[in-house]
Design an enzyme around this catalytic site. Structure first.
Site, mmCIF file in Angstrom:
data_model
loop_
_atom_site.group_PDB
_atom_site.id
_atom_site.type_symbol
_atom_site.label_atom_id
_atom_site.label_comp_id
_atom_site.label_asym_id
_atom_site.label_seq_id
_atom_site.Cartn_x
_atom_site.Cartn_y
_atom_site.Cartn_z
ATOM 1 N N GLY A 223 1.106 -1.194 -0.125
ATOM 2 C CA GLY A 223 0.175 0.135 -0.012
ATOM 3 C C GLY A 223 0.464 1.193 0.169
ATOM 4 O O GLY A 223 1.362 1.544 -0.060
ATOM 5 N N ASP A 253 -2.782 -3.451 -9.373
ATOM 6 C CA ASP A 253 -3.007 -2.990 -10.963
ATOM 7 C C ASP A 253 -1.890 -2.183 -11.945
ATOM 8 O O ASP A 253 -1.289 -2.611 -12.774
ATOM 9 C CB ASP A 253 -4.540 -2.838 -11.824
ATOM 10 C CG ASP A 253 -5.026 -4.298 -11.071
ATOM 11 O OD1 ASP A 253 -4.957 -4.866 -10.947
ATOM 12 O OD2 ASP A 253 -6.533 -3.694 -10.354
#
Length: 309
Positions: A223, A253
Protein backbone atom coordinates in the site's frame (compact mmCIF):
# COMPACT_ATOMS: atom_id res chain seq x y z
CA UNK A 1 3.30 -5.21 -26.72
CA UNK A 2 1.81 -6.19 -23.35
CA UNK A 3 -1.01 -8.74 -23.45
CA UNK A 4 -3.45 -8.99 -20.55
CA UNK A 5 -5.78 -11.86 -19.65
CA UNK A 6 -8.94 -11.12 -17.65
CA UNK A 7 -10.94 -14.30 -17.24
CA UNK A 8 -13.75 -12.72 -15.22
CA UNK A 9 -14.06 -9.28 -16.83
CA UNK A 10 -16.55 -6.82 -15.39
CA UNK A 11 -18.24 -3.50 -15.82
CA UNK A 12 -17.04 -1.54 -12.80
CA UNK A 13 -19.83 0.86 -11.84
CA UNK A 14 -19.51 3.38 -9.03
CA UNK A 15 -22.48 5.27 -7.58
CA UNK A 16 -21.83 8.35 -5.44
CA UNK A 17 -24.58 9.13 -2.93
CA UNK A 18 -24.90 11.33 0.13
CA UNK A 19 -25.98 9.60 3.34
CA UNK A 20 -26.36 6.00 2.16
CA UNK A 21 -28.92 4.06 4.22
CA UNK A 22 -30.04 0.45 3.57
CA UNK A 23 -33.74 0.10 2.87
CA UNK A 24 -34.20 3.69 1.69
CA UNK A 25 -34.53 5.28 -1.73
CA UNK A 26 -31.18 6.77 -2.78
CA UNK A 27 -30.50 9.57 -5.26
CA UNK A 28 -27.28 8.99 -7.19
CA UNK A 29 -25.36 12.25 -7.35
CA UNK A 30 -22.92 11.02 -10.01
CA UNK A 31 -21.81 7.72 -11.48
CA UNK A 32 -18.85 6.15 -13.26
CA UNK A 33 -18.85 3.06 -15.47
CA UNK A 34 -15.57 1.55 -16.68
CA UNK A 35 -14.35 -1.71 -18.22
CA UNK A 36 -13.03 -3.58 -15.21
CA UNK A 37 -11.25 -6.68 -14.06
CA UNK A 38 -7.62 -6.59 -13.00
CA UNK A 39 -6.11 -7.42 -16.38
CA UNK A 40 -8.19 -4.77 -18.12
CA UNK A 41 -6.97 -2.21 -15.58
CA UNK A 42 -3.41 -3.23 -16.39
CA UNK A 43 -4.02 -2.76 -20.11
CA UNK A 44 -5.47 0.73 -19.57
CA UNK A 45 -2.47 1.82 -17.50
CA UNK A 46 0.03 0.40 -20.02
CA UNK A 47 -1.58 2.61 -22.68
CA UNK A 48 -1.38 5.68 -20.43
CA UNK A 49 2.32 4.97 -19.81
CA UNK A 50 2.92 4.94 -23.56
CA UNK A 51 2.92 1.21 -24.33
CA UNK A 52 0.87 -0.95 -26.66
CA UNK A 53 -1.63 -3.33 -25.09
CA UNK A 54 -3.97 -6.12 -26.19
CA UNK A 55 -6.58 -7.69 -23.95
CA UNK A 56 -8.18 -11.11 -23.93
CA UNK A 57 -10.37 -13.09 -21.56
CA UNK A 58 -14.07 -13.88 -21.55
CA UNK A 59 -16.82 -11.39 -22.37
CA UNK A 60 -20.56 -11.99 -22.68
CA UNK A 61 -23.73 -10.11 -23.55
CA UNK A 62 -24.27 -6.37 -23.54
CA UNK A 63 -21.91 -5.83 -20.62
CA UNK A 64 -19.20 -7.68 -22.55
CA UNK A 65 -19.76 -5.46 -25.59
CA UNK A 66 -19.42 -2.39 -23.33
CA UNK A 67 -16.11 -3.70 -21.96
CA UNK A 68 -14.67 -4.28 -25.43
CA UNK A 69 -15.90 -0.95 -26.84
CA UNK A 70 -14.54 1.11 -23.96
CA UNK A 71 -11.18 -0.63 -24.06
CA UNK A 72 -10.96 -0.06 -27.82
CA UNK A 73 -11.69 3.64 -27.23
CA UNK A 74 -8.59 3.70 -24.99
CA UNK A 75 -6.44 2.14 -27.69
CA UNK A 76 -6.43 -1.39 -26.25
CA UNK A 77 -6.71 -4.09 -28.92
CA UNK A 78 -9.56 -6.47 -28.17
CA UNK A 79 -8.99 -10.22 -28.52
CA UNK A 80 -11.71 -11.46 -26.17
CA UNK A 81 -13.48 -14.80 -26.39
CA UNK A 82 -17.22 -14.17 -26.58
CA UNK A 83 -19.28 -16.67 -24.59
CA UNK A 84 -22.98 -17.10 -23.71
CA UNK A 85 -24.46 -15.25 -20.77
CA UNK A 86 -23.67 -11.80 -19.42
CA UNK A 87 -20.40 -10.38 -18.12
CA UNK A 88 -20.66 -9.35 -14.50
CA UNK A 89 -21.20 -5.89 -13.09
CA UNK A 90 -19.35 -4.88 -9.93
CA UNK A 91 -21.16 -2.08 -8.13
CA UNK A 92 -19.46 0.20 -5.63
CA UNK A 93 -21.70 2.56 -3.64
CA UNK A 94 -19.70 5.42 -2.16
CA UNK A 95 -21.29 7.50 0.58
CA UNK A 96 -19.72 10.92 0.14
CA UNK A 97 -20.98 12.03 3.56
CA UNK A 98 -19.13 9.33 5.52
CA UNK A 99 -16.58 8.08 2.98
CA UNK A 100 -17.86 4.51 3.45
CA UNK A 101 -17.90 2.16 0.47
CA UNK A 102 -20.30 -0.75 -0.13
CA UNK A 103 -19.49 -3.24 -2.89
CA UNK A 104 -21.85 -5.64 -4.68
CA UNK A 105 -20.00 -8.14 -6.87
CA UNK A 106 -21.76 -10.35 -9.40
CA UNK A 107 -20.39 -13.83 -10.18
CA UNK A 108 -20.36 -13.62 -13.97
CA UNK A 109 -20.91 -16.39 -16.54
CA UNK A 110 -19.87 -20.03 -16.12
CA UNK A 111 -17.31 -21.57 -18.49
CA UNK A 112 -16.92 -25.16 -19.65
CA UNK A 113 -14.47 -27.23 -21.66
CA UNK A 114 -15.25 -25.49 -24.97
CA UNK A 115 -14.67 -22.02 -23.53
CA UNK A 116 -11.47 -23.13 -21.77
CA UNK A 117 -10.10 -24.51 -25.04
CA UNK A 118 -10.88 -21.20 -26.76
CA UNK A 119 -9.12 -19.09 -24.14
CA UNK A 120 -6.01 -21.27 -24.31
CA UNK A 121 -5.90 -20.69 -28.07
CA UNK A 122 -6.40 -16.95 -27.62
CA UNK A 123 -3.61 -16.73 -25.03
CA UNK A 124 -1.31 -18.78 -27.27
CA UNK A 125 -1.88 -16.47 -30.23
CA UNK A 126 -1.38 -13.24 -28.26
CA UNK A 127 1.68 -14.61 -26.48
CA UNK A 128 3.43 -15.09 -29.80
CA UNK A 129 3.24 -11.31 -30.30
CA UNK A 130 3.74 -10.08 -26.75
CA UNK A 131 6.86 -9.42 -24.71
CA UNK A 132 4.91 -9.87 -21.45
CA UNK A 133 1.59 -11.61 -20.78
CA UNK A 134 -0.22 -10.57 -17.59
CA UNK A 135 -2.63 -13.10 -16.06
CA UNK A 136 -4.65 -11.48 -13.31
CA UNK A 137 -7.84 -11.51 -11.33
CA UNK A 138 -10.33 -14.12 -10.18
CA UNK A 139 -11.24 -17.27 -12.06
CA UNK A 140 -14.74 -17.59 -13.54
CA UNK A 141 -17.20 -20.21 -12.35
CA UNK A 142 -16.43 -23.57 -13.92
CA UNK A 143 -12.70 -22.95 -14.34
CA UNK A 144 -10.28 -25.35 -12.61
CA UNK A 145 -8.09 -23.93 -9.84
CA UNK A 146 -4.94 -24.80 -11.81
CA UNK A 147 -6.00 -22.88 -14.94
CA UNK A 148 -3.47 -20.12 -14.35
CA UNK A 149 -0.69 -22.68 -13.99
CA UNK A 150 -1.66 -24.10 -17.37
CA UNK A 151 -1.87 -20.66 -18.99
CA UNK A 152 1.59 -19.78 -17.67
CA UNK A 153 2.89 -22.75 -19.62
CA UNK A 154 0.88 -21.83 -22.72
CA UNK A 155 2.20 -18.24 -22.77
CA UNK A 156 5.79 -19.22 -22.02
CA UNK A 157 5.84 -21.88 -24.73
CA UNK A 158 4.91 -19.12 -27.21
CA UNK A 159 7.93 -17.06 -26.11
CA UNK A 160 6.46 -14.50 -23.70
CA UNK A 161 7.42 -13.64 -20.15
CA UNK A 162 4.47 -14.28 -17.85
CA UNK A 163 3.22 -12.23 -14.89
CA UNK A 164 0.66 -13.66 -12.47
CA UNK A 165 -1.44 -11.51 -10.13
CA UNK A 166 -3.99 -13.74 -8.44
CA UNK A 167 -4.84 -14.94 -4.95
CA UNK A 168 -5.71 -18.06 -2.97
CA UNK A 169 -5.36 -21.50 -4.48
CA UNK A 170 -5.14 -20.13 -8.03
CA UNK A 171 -1.99 -18.24 -7.06
CA UNK A 172 -0.50 -21.10 -5.02
CA UNK A 173 -0.93 -23.53 -7.92
CA UNK A 174 0.18 -20.93 -10.45
CA UNK A 175 3.49 -20.42 -8.65
CA UNK A 176 4.36 -24.05 -9.36
CA UNK A 177 4.52 -23.15 -13.06
CA UNK A 178 7.21 -20.55 -12.21
CA UNK A 179 5.81 -17.31 -13.66
CA UNK A 180 8.27 -14.47 -14.21
CA UNK A 181 6.52 -12.26 -11.65
CA UNK A 182 4.00 -12.52 -8.87
CA UNK A 183 2.59 -9.51 -6.98
CA UNK A 184 0.89 -10.57 -3.76
CA UNK A 185 -0.16 -7.91 -1.30
CA UNK A 186 0.83 -8.21 2.35
CA UNK A 187 -2.10 -10.47 3.31
CA UNK A 188 -1.76 -12.68 0.23
CA UNK A 189 1.97 -13.13 0.88
CA UNK A 190 1.25 -14.29 4.43
CA UNK A 191 -1.41 -16.76 3.27
CA UNK A 192 0.99 -18.25 0.73
CA UNK A 193 3.19 -19.45 3.58
CA UNK A 194 0.36 -20.38 5.95
CA UNK A 195 0.61 -17.35 8.24
CA UNK A 196 -2.02 -14.86 9.40
CA UNK A 197 0.43 -12.00 9.14
CA UNK A 198 4.11 -11.29 8.62
CA UNK A 199 6.30 -8.91 10.56
CA UNK A 200 8.46 -6.47 8.58
CA UNK A 201 11.65 -8.60 8.49
CA UNK A 202 9.63 -11.64 7.40
CA UNK A 203 8.33 -9.90 4.30
CA UNK A 204 11.74 -9.90 2.62
CA UNK A 205 12.48 -13.42 3.85
CA UNK A 206 9.23 -14.74 2.41
CA UNK A 207 9.77 -12.96 -0.92
CA UNK A 208 13.25 -14.52 -1.10
CA UNK A 209 11.81 -17.96 -0.31
CA UNK A 210 9.31 -17.71 -3.18
CA UNK A 211 12.03 -16.40 -5.47
CA UNK A 212 14.09 -19.48 -4.63
CA UNK A 213 11.18 -21.62 -5.86
CA UNK A 214 11.75 -20.27 -9.36
CA UNK A 215 9.80 -17.01 -9.56
CA UNK A 216 12.19 -14.45 -11.08
CA UNK A 217 10.45 -11.41 -9.60
CA UNK A 218 8.48 -11.46 -6.34
CA UNK A 219 6.99 -8.07 -5.52
CA UNK A 220 5.01 -7.78 -2.29
CA UNK A 221 3.03 -4.54 -2.36
CA UNK A 222 2.40 -2.78 0.95
CA UNK A 223 0.00 0.00 0.00
CA UNK A 224 1.23 3.48 0.90
CA UNK A 225 4.32 1.89 2.45
CA UNK A 226 5.63 0.86 -0.95
CA UNK A 227 6.84 -2.66 -1.61
CA UNK A 228 9.42 -5.33 -0.84
CA UNK A 229 10.85 -7.24 -3.78
CA UNK A 230 13.22 -10.07 -4.55
CA UNK A 231 14.34 -9.84 -8.17
CA UNK A 232 17.05 -11.78 -9.95
CA UNK A 233 18.62 -12.79 -6.64
CA UNK A 234 18.58 -9.34 -5.02
CA UNK A 235 16.31 -7.88 -2.33
CA UNK A 236 14.90 -4.35 -2.52
CA UNK A 237 12.79 -2.06 -0.38
CA UNK A 238 10.64 0.36 -2.36
CA UNK A 239 9.65 3.57 -0.60
CA UNK A 240 6.63 5.13 -2.30
CA UNK A 241 6.18 8.91 -2.51
CA UNK A 242 3.63 10.49 -0.19
CA UNK A 243 0.52 11.49 -2.15
CA UNK A 244 -2.99 12.71 -1.43
CA UNK A 245 -4.74 9.43 -2.16
CA UNK A 246 -8.29 9.43 -3.49
CA UNK A 247 -8.75 5.66 -3.87
CA UNK A 248 -6.54 2.59 -3.46
CA UNK A 249 -8.67 0.53 -5.87
CA UNK A 250 -6.59 -0.56 -8.85
CA UNK A 251 -3.25 0.61 -7.48
CA UNK A 252 -1.89 -2.95 -7.51
CA UNK A 253 -2.91 -3.26 -11.16
CA UNK A 254 -1.04 -0.03 -11.92
CA UNK A 255 2.03 -1.48 -10.17
CA UNK A 256 1.88 -4.58 -12.39
CA UNK A 257 1.41 -2.43 -15.50
CA UNK A 258 4.48 -0.38 -14.61
CA UNK A 259 6.54 -3.53 -14.06
CA UNK A 260 5.41 -5.08 -17.33
CA UNK A 261 6.05 -2.00 -19.46
CA UNK A 262 9.41 -1.37 -17.78
CA UNK A 263 10.33 -5.00 -18.45
CA UNK A 264 9.45 -4.53 -22.12
CA UNK A 265 11.67 -1.43 -22.20
CA UNK A 266 14.57 -3.47 -20.79
CA UNK A 267 15.02 -1.43 -17.60
CA UNK A 268 17.10 -2.88 -14.75
CA UNK A 269 15.43 -4.08 -11.55
CA UNK A 270 15.58 -0.71 -9.76
CA UNK A 271 14.15 1.05 -12.80
CA UNK A 272 11.31 -1.44 -13.07
CA UNK A 273 10.42 -0.98 -9.42
CA UNK A 274 10.61 2.79 -9.69
CA UNK A 275 8.23 2.85 -12.66
CA UNK A 276 5.82 0.45 -10.97
CA UNK A 277 5.70 2.39 -7.70
CA UNK A 278 5.23 5.73 -9.46
CA UNK A 279 2.36 4.30 -11.52
CA UNK A 280 0.69 2.93 -8.38
CA UNK A 281 1.05 6.24 -6.55
CA UNK A 282 -0.33 8.21 -9.51
CA UNK A 283 -3.26 5.78 -9.77
CA UNK A 284 -4.07 6.35 -6.09
CA UNK A 285 -4.68 10.02 -6.89
CA UNK A 286 -7.64 9.22 -9.18
CA UNK A 287 -11.18 8.07 -8.39
CA UNK A 288 -11.27 5.10 -10.78
CA UNK A 289 -9.23 1.97 -11.44
CA UNK A 290 -7.05 1.87 -14.55
CA UNK A 291 -6.50 5.62 -14.59
CA UNK A 292 -3.61 8.01 -13.93
CA UNK A 293 -2.38 11.41 -15.05
CA UNK A 294 0.83 10.85 -17.09
CA UNK A 295 2.23 14.22 -15.98
CA UNK A 296 1.73 13.31 -12.32
CA UNK A 297 3.31 9.91 -12.95
CA UNK A 298 6.40 11.54 -14.50
CA UNK A 299 6.76 13.84 -11.50
CA UNK A 300 6.42 10.99 -9.01
CA UNK A 301 9.11 8.93 -10.76
CA UNK A 302 11.75 11.18 -9.24
CA UNK A 303 10.35 10.68 -5.73
CA UNK A 304 10.41 6.87 -5.58
CA UNK A 305 13.28 5.39 -3.55
CA UNK A 306 14.56 1.88 -4.29
CA UNK A 307 16.94 0.69 -1.57
CA UNK A 308 18.93 -2.58 -1.86
CA UNK A 309 18.62 -4.77 1.24
Amino acid sequence: MIATVTLNAAVDKTYYVSGFAPGAVQRVRRQIAEPGGKGNNVAKIVRLLGGEAAATGFTAGGAGAFIEERLAARGVRSAFVRIPGESRTCLNIVDEASGASTELLESGPTVGDAELAQIKDAVRQLSAEASVVVLSGSLPAGAPEDLYAELVGVARSAGARVYLDASGEALALGIRARPDLIKPNEDELARLVGRKRLEAPQLAQTAAKLHAQGVRQVCATLGSRGAVACMDGNLYRVIAPAVSAVSAVGCGDAFVAGMAYADELGLPAAGRLRMAAAAAAAAAMTDRAGELDPAVYERLLESVEVVPL
